[in-house]
Design a protein around this motif. Structure first.
Motif, PDB file in Angstrom:
ATOM      1  N   ARG A 105     -10.473  13.036  10.821  1.00  0.00           N
ATOM      2  CA  ARG A 105      -9.433  13.309  11.221  1.00  0.00           C
ATOM      3  C   ARG A 105      -9.370  13.736  12.887  1.00  0.00           C
ATOM      4  NH1 ARG A 105      -4.183  13.878  10.332  1.00  0.00           N
ATOM      5  NH2 ARG A 105      -2.917  15.257  11.328  1.00  0.00           N
TER       6      ARG A 105
ATOM      7  N   GLU B  89      -8.395   8.226   5.575  1.00  0.00           N
ATOM      8  CA  GLU B  89      -9.460   7.613   5.119  1.00  0.00           C
ATOM      9  C   GLU B  89      -9.337   5.980   5.533  1.00  0.00           C
ATOM     10  OE1 GLU B  89     -10.785   8.151   1.125  1.00  0.00           O
ATOM     11  OE2 GLU B  89     -10.811  10.656   1.575  1.00  0.00           O
ATOM     12  N   ASP B  90      -7.974   5.506   5.193  1.00  0.00           N
ATOM     13  CA  ASP B  90      -7.585   4.130   5.250  1.00  0.00           C
ATOM     14  C   ASP B  90      -7.419   3.693   6.785  1.00  0.00           C
ATOM     15  OD1 ASP B  90      -7.597   3.630   2.452  1.00  0.00           O
ATOM     16  OD2 ASP B  90      -5.520   3.719   2.295  1.00  0.00           O
TER      17      ASP B  90
ATOM     18  N   MET C  16       0.821  -1.090   0.045  1.00  0.00           N
ATOM     19  CA  MET C  16       0.003  -0.091  -0.053  1.00  0.00           C
ATOM     20  C   MET C  16       0.813   1.231  -0.032  1.00  0.00           C
ATOM     21  SD  MET C  16      -3.165   1.107   1.396  1.00  0.00           S
ATOM     22  CE  MET C  16      -3.469   2.910   1.070  1.00  0.00           C
TER      23      MET C  16
ATOM     24  N   SER D 294       2.426   8.243  -3.955  1.00  0.00           N
ATOM     25  CA  SER D 294       1.209   8.832  -4.239  1.00  0.00           C
ATOM     26  C   SER D 294       0.180   8.803  -3.235  1.00  0.00           C
ATOM     27  CB  SER D 294       0.419   8.314  -5.528  1.00  0.00           C
ATOM     28  OG  SER D 294       0.430   6.893  -5.442  1.00  0.00           O
ATOM     29  N   VAL D 295       0.335   8.259  -2.130  1.00  0.00           N
ATOM     30  CA  VAL D 295      -0.659   8.238  -0.930  1.00  0.00           C
ATOM     31  C   VAL D 295      -0.584   9.462  -0.323  1.00  0.00           C
ATOM     32  CG1 VAL D 295      -1.231   7.034   1.266  1.00  0.00           C
ATOM     33  CG2 VAL D 295      -0.349   5.737  -0.719  1.00  0.00           C
ATOM     34  N   THR D 296      -2.053  10.213  -0.365  1.00  0.00           N
ATOM     35  CA  THR D 296      -1.866  11.491   0.397  1.00  0.00           C
ATOM     36  C   THR D 296      -2.352  11.518   1.744  1.00  0.00           C
ATOM     37  OG1 THR D 296      -4.394  11.646  -0.157  1.00  0.00           O
ATOM     38  CG2 THR D 296      -2.579  12.283  -1.996  1.00  0.00           C
TER      39      THR D 296
ATOM     40  N   SER E 267      -3.139   8.414  12.273  1.00  0.00           N
ATOM     41  CA  SER E 267      -3.047   8.888  10.761  1.00  0.00           C
ATOM     42  C   SER E 267      -1.693   9.303  10.861  1.00  0.00           C
ATOM     43  CB  SER E 267      -3.927   9.618  10.235  1.00  0.00           C
ATOM     44  OG  SER E 267      -5.367   8.933  10.162  1.00  0.00           O
TER      45      SER E 267
ATOM     46  N   SER F 143       1.534   7.554   8.880  1.00  0.00           N
ATOM     47  CA  SER F 143       2.187   8.378   7.641  1.00  0.00           C
ATOM     48  C   SER F 143       3.933   8.508   8.064  1.00  0.00           C
ATOM     49  CB  SER F 143       1.877   9.741   7.645  1.00  0.00           C
ATOM     50  OG  SER F 143       0.373   9.820   7.122  1.00  0.00           O
TER      51      SER F 143
ATOM     52  N   ASP G 285      -4.813  12.735   3.094  1.00  0.00           N
ATOM     53  CA  ASP G 285      -6.246  12.229   3.412  1.00  0.00           C
ATOM     54  C   ASP G 285      -6.570  10.935   3.144  1.00  0.00           C
ATOM     55  OD1 ASP G 285      -6.831  14.820   3.859  1.00  0.00           O
ATOM     56  OD2 ASP G 285      -7.584  15.648   1.797  1.00  0.00           O
ATOM     57  N   GLN G 286      -5.889  10.140   2.130  1.00  0.00           N
ATOM     58  CA  GLN G 286      -6.251   8.936   1.957  1.00  0.00           C
ATOM     59  C   GLN G 286      -5.843   7.986   3.002  1.00  0.00           C
ATOM     60  OE1 GLN G 286      -3.694   8.926  -1.498  1.00  0.00           O
ATOM     61  NE2 GLN G 286      -5.584   7.947  -2.989  1.00  0.00           N
ATOM     62  N   ILE G 287      -4.578   8.494   3.732  1.00  0.00           N
ATOM     63  CA  ILE G 287      -4.309   7.798   5.061  1.00  0.00           C
ATOM     64  C   ILE G 287      -5.329   7.828   6.116  1.00  0.00           C
ATOM     65  CG2 ILE G 287      -2.424   7.833   6.718  1.00  0.00           C
ATOM     66  CD1 ILE G 287      -0.336   8.204   4.797  1.00  0.00           C
TER      67      ILE G 287
END
Length: 92
Positions: A35, A13-14, A1, A5-7, A83, A87, A9-11
């Motif tokens: 968040r 969400e995940d 994963m 390119s993982v933003t 998150s 990150s 916001d995506q983190i």
């Protein structure tokens, strides 16, 4: 994963999706996760026993390793703090 390119916001969400799965949260609770959502003490499903389940789920989902000495109450303060931790682990 983990990819460049993982933003952030995506983190978030995940991480939220991981919490939903690991804690079997109801859809109405799941929809409200942001968040800023407080975790320990605010989500009854997240107790000391559930922490290990969440950590294992995060390790599996993101392909990271979390050491025992990295786990603290502050880590589980909010979806955002969790998150940010993920990150940092992905950044290496």
């Amino acid at each position: 994963m983990a990819s460049l390119s993982v933003t952030p916001d995506q983190i978030v969400e995940d991480v939220a999706a991981t919490l939903v799965d690991a804690l079997s949260l109801t859809p109405d609770v799941a929809e409200g996760l942001t968040r800023e959502t407080l975790l320990f003490g605010s989500l009854p499903e997240l107790d000391s026993m559930a922490v290990a389940t969440v950590l294992t789920a995060l390790e599996d989902r993101f392909g990271i390793l979390i050491d025992d000495d990295e786990v603290s109450g502050e880590l589980f303060e909010s979806v955002g703090t969790l998150s940010d931790f993920v990150s940092a682990k992905l950044a290496g």
